[in-house]
Scaffold this motif. Structure first.
Motif, PDB file in Angstrom:
ATOM      1  N   SER A  51       0.811  -1.217   0.000  1.00  0.00           N
ATOM      2  CA  SER A  51       0.000   0.000   0.000  1.00  0.00           C
ATOM      3  C   SER A  51       0.848   1.271   0.000  1.00  0.00           C
ATOM      4  CB  SER A  51      -0.933   0.013   1.215  1.00  0.00           C
ATOM      5  OG  SER A  51      -0.188   0.134   2.417  1.00  0.00           O
ATOM      6  N   GLY A  63      -3.946   0.558  -1.090  1.00  0.00           N
ATOM      7  CA  GLY A  63      -3.644   1.970  -1.106  1.00  0.00           C
ATOM      8  C   GLY A  63      -4.393   2.797  -2.136  1.00  0.00           C
ATOM      9  N   TYR A  64      -5.445   2.219  -2.757  1.00  0.00           N
ATOM     10  CA  TYR A  64      -6.233   2.976  -3.725  1.00  0.00           C
ATOM     11  C   TYR A  64      -7.301   3.793  -3.005  1.00  0.00           C
ATOM     12  CZ  TYR A  64      -3.915   0.246  -7.311  1.00  0.00           C
ATOM     13  OH  TYR A  64      -2.955  -0.315  -8.113  1.00  0.00           O
ATOM     14  N   ARG A  93       4.711  -1.707 -10.121  1.00  0.00           N
ATOM     15  CA  ARG A  93       3.930  -1.665  -8.875  1.00  0.00           C
ATOM     16  C   ARG A  93       2.489  -2.110  -9.129  1.00  0.00           C
ATOM     17  NH1 ARG A  93       4.194   3.719  -5.396  1.00  0.00           N
ATOM     18  NH2 ARG A  93       3.472   4.616  -7.375  1.00  0.00           N
ATOM     19  N   ARG A 137       2.753   4.397  -0.992  1.00  0.00           N
ATOM     20  CA  ARG A 137       2.507   5.237  -2.161  1.00  0.00           C
ATOM     21  C   ARG A 137       3.615   6.257  -2.397  1.00  0.00           C
ATOM     22  NH1 ARG A 137      -0.717   3.657  -6.217  1.00  0.00           N
ATOM     23  NH2 ARG A 137      -2.149   2.137  -5.327  1.00  0.00           N
TER      24      ARG A 137
END
Length: 277
Positions: A174, A235-236, A209, A176
């Motif tokens: 996750s 992590g969206y 990724r 970013r």
């Protein structure tokens, strides 16, 4: 990695004279095997649980009801993220030469699944008549020729800085950080990391990724996790953003991916046993 059971009890399938030898292995706890290789080719079929296999310079995501093909002599290790049950077939290399010398992920249809389990779960099968084993081996090879092959390989870089970055994302997918921020962490400029990623993996950092995220998502989709939960954990900001990325990489939305004939499953009721959400 703790082994609970191996059935039948065979110390080394490479020295068993049968052309196809099967084992069922049940593991518990998080961990990985030592790197190793086999004289025979290996078909590793995941019955339940989540597994990744590192081999041939890449990481292979193996969702439940799928298998990874490992040609003879390929150095590999397997990582489990909890309890897992696998069926392993060890096949004389010349019998399955048609599968080539590259690793790959196979989606296992119902007939092939039953043949694999027949070899791997019945201790009496090793002493069955040669005629019966030969006939079933022919069915196995015919079904392997027709098994859908999926491009789920995640190439792993060799450069130590890239490998630190890759290992960090495997531990926390996750994360970013931008490639510039990663560069500050691993001691390389953004330009250097971008150039090395393209050279060593054949793709940009961003695409690599996303490919990692697709592989991790497939494991969770196959055991029925909801798309929204997967998207947030990776992590969206929203499920729709994740779905767009997933479709771009696989050609199908998460809700359709396991229902498009890969398992030979056609009814909505059966498809829902592979996927929810």
């Amino acid at each position: 990695m703790s082994i609970i059971t191996i059935t039948p009890e065979i110390d080394d399938p490479d020295i068993v004279s049968c052309s196809v030898v099967g084992l069922t292995i049940e593991l518990t706890a998080v961990g990985e095997t030592e790197p190793h290789r086999h004289r025979k080719a290996q078909l590793l079929y995941v019955i339940s649980g989540a597994l990744t296999v590192e081999a041939a310079g890449g990481i292979w995501t193996v969702p439940p009801q799928c298998a990874v093909w490992l040609p003879a002599g390929v150095l590999h290790l397997a990582r489990a993220s909890g309890r897992i049950v696998m069926a392993n077939l060890y096949i004389e290399p010349e019998l399955a030469a048609f599968l080539g010398e590259d690793c790959g992920i196979l989606f296992i249809r119902p007939l092939l699944r039953e043949v694999i389990l027949c070899f791997a779960s019945d201790p009496a099968f090793l002493i069955a008549g040669e005629g019966r084993r030969a006939r079933l081996s022919n069915v196995l090879l015919d079904e392997l020729r027709d098994a859908p092959l999926e491009p789920l390989r995640l190439p792993m870089p060799a450069d130590r800085r890239l490998r630190r970055l890759a290992d960090a994302l495997l531990a926390d997918p996750s994360a970013r950080l931008t490639i510039e921020e990663w560069g500050a962490r691993v001691g390389a400029s953004e330009r250097t990391l971008s150039r090395l990623f393209q050279r060593e993996t054949g793709m940009s950092f961003g695409r690599w990724r996303q490919q990692l995220h697709v592989g991790l998502a497939l494991q969770r989709l196959a055991i029925g996790d909801a798309v929204t939960s997967i998207a947030l954990d990776l992590g969206y900001e929203s499920a729709s953003t994740f779905i767009t990325m997933f479709r771009r990489h696989t050609g199908a939305s998460p809700a359709r991916y396991f229902g498009e004939g890969r398992f030979g499953v056609s009814s909505p009721e059966l498809r829902s046993s592979y996927l929810r959400g």
